[in-house]
Scaffold this motif. Structure first.
Motif, PDB file in Angstrom:
ATOM      1  N   GLY A  27       0.844  -1.186   0.000  1.00  0.00           N
ATOM      2  CA  GLY A  27       0.000   0.000   0.000  1.00  0.00           C
ATOM      3  C   GLY A  27       0.878   1.234   0.000  1.00  0.00           C
ATOM      4  N   VAL A  28       0.501   2.234  -0.775  1.00  0.00           N
ATOM      5  CA  VAL A  28       1.279   3.463  -0.877  1.00  0.00           C
ATOM      6  C   VAL A  28       0.407   4.658  -0.511  1.00  0.00           C
ATOM      7  N   ASP A  29       0.868   5.408   0.475  1.00  0.00           N
ATOM      8  CA  ASP A  29       0.276   6.711   0.781  1.00  0.00           C
ATOM      9  C   ASP A  29       0.512   7.579  -0.453  1.00  0.00           C
ATOM     10  N   GLU A  30      -0.534   7.712  -1.256  1.00  0.00           N
ATOM     11  CA  GLU A  30      -0.397   8.292  -2.590  1.00  0.00           C
ATOM     12  C   GLU A  30      -0.248   9.802  -2.616  1.00  0.00           C
ATOM     13  N   MET A  31      -0.337  10.453  -1.453  1.00  0.00           N
ATOM     14  CA  MET A  31      -0.390  11.913  -1.420  1.00  0.00           C
ATOM     15  C   MET A  31       0.937  12.597  -1.769  1.00  0.00           C
ATOM     16  N   ARG A  32       2.101  11.936  -1.496  1.00  0.00           N
ATOM     17  CA  ARG A  32       3.372  12.647  -1.667  1.00  0.00           C
ATOM     18  C   ARG A  32       4.423  11.847  -2.427  1.00  0.00           C
ATOM     19  N   MET A  33       4.004  10.849  -3.194  1.00  0.00           N
ATOM     20  CA  MET A  33       4.955  10.123  -4.027  1.00  0.00           C
ATOM     21  C   MET A  33       4.887  10.694  -5.441  1.00  0.00           C
ATOM     22  N   ALA A  34       6.047  11.058  -5.986  1.00  0.00           N
ATOM     23  CA  ALA A  34       6.088  11.632  -7.327  1.00  0.00           C
ATOM     24  C   ALA A  34       5.492  10.659  -8.341  1.00  0.00           C
ATOM     25  N   PRO A  35       4.730  11.156  -9.335  1.00  0.00           N
ATOM     26  CA  PRO A  35       4.057  10.275 -10.300  1.00  0.00           C
ATOM     27  C   PRO A  35       4.984   9.313 -11.023  1.00  0.00           C
ATOM     28  N   ASP A  36       6.192   9.767 -11.395  1.00  0.00           N
ATOM     29  CA  ASP A  36       7.095   8.872 -12.122  1.00  0.00           C
ATOM     30  C   ASP A  36       7.572   7.726 -11.242  1.00  0.00           C
ATOM     31  N   ILE A  37       7.773   8.010  -9.940  1.00  0.00           N
ATOM     32  CA  ILE A  37       8.193   6.954  -9.015  1.00  0.00           C
ATOM     33  C   ILE A  37       7.031   5.990  -8.766  1.00  0.00           C
ATOM     34  N   TYR A  38       5.842   6.534  -8.619  1.00  0.00           N
ATOM     35  CA  TYR A  38       4.648   5.701  -8.435  1.00  0.00           C
ATOM     36  C   TYR A  38       4.478   4.755  -9.621  1.00  0.00           C
ATOM     37  N   SER A  39       4.724   5.272 -10.821  1.00  0.00           N
ATOM     38  CA  SER A  39       4.594   4.457 -12.032  1.00  0.00           C
ATOM     39  C   SER A  39       5.636   3.342 -12.062  1.00  0.00           C
ATOM     40  N   LYS A  40       6.889   3.661 -11.706  1.00  0.00           N
ATOM     41  CA  LYS A  40       7.938   2.638 -11.680  1.00  0.00           C
ATOM     42  C   LYS A  40       7.654   1.580 -10.626  1.00  0.00           C
ATOM     43  N   LEU A  41       7.133   2.012  -9.479  1.00  0.00           N
ATOM     44  CA  LEU A  41       6.805   1.060  -8.422  1.00  0.00           C
ATOM     45  C   LEU A  41       5.726   0.095  -8.899  1.00  0.00           C
ATOM     46  N   ASN A  42       4.741   0.614  -9.597  1.00  0.00           N
ATOM     47  CA  ASN A  42       3.663  -0.240 -10.093  1.00  0.00           C
ATOM     48  C   ASN A  42       4.179  -1.324 -11.031  1.00  0.00           C
ATOM     49  N   GLU A  43       5.266  -1.038 -11.748  1.00  0.00           N
ATOM     50  CA  GLU A  43       5.834  -2.026 -12.658  1.00  0.00           C
ATOM     51  C   GLU A  43       6.408  -3.223 -11.903  1.00  0.00           C
ATOM     52  N   LEU A  44       6.768  -3.001 -10.630  1.00  0.00           N
ATOM     53  CA  LEU A  44       7.311  -4.086  -9.810  1.00  0.00           C
ATOM     54  C   LEU A  44       6.230  -4.973  -9.210  1.00  0.00           C
TER      55      LEU A  44
END
Length: 399
Positions: A139-156
């Motif tokens: 689970g990721v607290d989505e409020m302060r993670m940069a979009p590009d990092i969030y996208s890379k994390l989703n790939e994992l």
């Protein structure tokens, strides 16, 4: 908070188990503080600071921070989490045989021995790998993670990507630990002491700005951060929020206080109303109506009651007592690492109260051209009711 364990890891683990998650990644200062026991604030929106809370309570949390924050880690004495730093940062010289302090010694040691990664994502990936959960659902607290990092994390992650966890963090934080309640009590005590001093200052010719400034200074002297400072006198007592002060108190004026500060990361929020001189019948009666509704709200607070039921009881009581047109959007809110810390005592919030929740209960009234009233206290929900965290007299103060 230095290496203080405030997170309810067993409660967090139960919520993660329910949602099939191996860890939670905090990104906002409040959720980072909950995870590691100390606040690590970014100085700009692009800076990424995370804290990873694994589901297994036996595993240590991880902190992902820029290298230049190692000095802050050393000053706070945070040792209950594993560090993963990113980006270049340069400090010259050596402490060998030179003047130093314990935090400089630790900072120097951390600079020499903490592995550094090129990007925040690389540091986060390393933390997840070390925990043995890389590629597992998180689970990721989505409020302060940069979009590009969030996208890379989703790939994992498995299909569907990261579970949005800001709301989940708030649910976990809803029931406070003993350490958190102690911090809330400390913040409340400081806030009440300052508010008592403000009430004592009320006199003819005293300016709102002088009272507001006294509050801010009192908070800072108590090592707190002053926030909302609603000090409204006379007709301005009917303004819900006050940021600009220009009224001088005169005999007969109501003075409404709604005061908030943050101490050690935890919030205090207290409200009282005073009058200079003898109150009018309208002032006395309307304060009574508001207080009766506030008392009714408190009567409702216990485990198993819905937040919306508390709201309805307070609202209808004020209407029946003497203000038939009384309206409110809420009559209180949870408080903790956030001023509004999840639950609101409102018509649309059907959350069920639990033992250990901490709530501010308030039933204000604002009437333009007449005046405003505030009574707000903080309580912790107990096994069969509630316990006050705030202790000032609950009356219409007269000066």
């Amino acid at each position: 908070m230095s290496d203080v364990v405030i997170a309810n890891r067993s409660r967090a683990a139960a919520y993660m188990e329910r949602h099939g998650l191996s860890a939670l990644i905090a990104t906002t200062p409040e959720n980072v503080a909950y995870t590691i026991g100390s606040q690590l604030r970014a100085t700009n929106w692009s800076m990424q600071i995370y804290a990873v809370m694994p589901k297994n309570p036996e595993q240590r949390p991880c902190i992902i921070i820029p290298t230049n924050r190692l000095g802050v880690i050393a000053q706070m004495g945070i040792s209950g989490a594993d560090l993963y730093v990113y980006s270049d940062f340069f400090v010259e010289g050596s402490i060998a045989g030179k003047p130093s302090t314990p935090d400089i010694d630790l900072f120097y040691d951390l600079l020499q021995n903490t592995p550094s990664y090129a990007t925040p994502f690389a540091a986060l990936e390393a933390a997840l790998t070390q925990l043995g959960i890389k590629g597992q659902p998180v689970g990721v607290d989505e409020m302060r993670m940069a979009p590009d990092i969030y996208s890379k994390l989703n790939e994992l992650l498995p299909s569907g990507g990261a579970f949005p966890a800001y709301a989940l963090f708030r649910q976990i934080r809803g029931v406070k630990t003993e350490a958190e309640i102690a911090l809330l009590k400390k913040a409340a005590a400081l806030n009440e002491q300052a508010e008592s001093e403000l009430i004592a200052m009320i006199a003819a010719g005293v300016h709102e700005a002088d009272i507001a400034q006294h509050y801010r200074l009192a908070a800072v002297k108590g090592k707190a951060v002053p926030a909302m400072t609603a000090v409204g006198a006379g007709p301005r007592s009917a303004l819900p929020l006050i940021e600009n002060y220009f009224h001088t108190i005169a005999p007969g004026d109501l003075v409404r206080f709604d005061l908030c500060l943050q101490l050690g990361g935890y919030w205090a929020d207290t409200g009282r109303t005073a009058v200079l001189g003898e109150p009018t019948e309208w002032q006395r009666n309307h304060f009574h109506y508001v207080k009766t509704g506030w008392e009714r709200a408190l009567d409702m607070i216990r485990p198993g009651v819905k937040a919306s039921e508390v709201f309805e009881a307070a609202l209808t009581t004020v209407q029946k007592e003497g203000i038939p047109h009384y309206r409110r959007q809420h009559v209180g809110h949870a408080i903790g690492l956030e001023l509004y810390d999840g639950i609101t005592l409102s018509p649309g919030d059907h959350s069920v109260l639990e033992k250990g929740m901490v709530l501010c209960v308030e039933v204000p009234y604002y009437e333009l051209g007449a005046g405003g009233f505030q009574i707000e206290d903080t309580v912790v929900v107990t096994e069969d009711g509630f316990e006050f965290i705030t202790h000032m007299e609950r009356r219409l103060y007269q000066q």
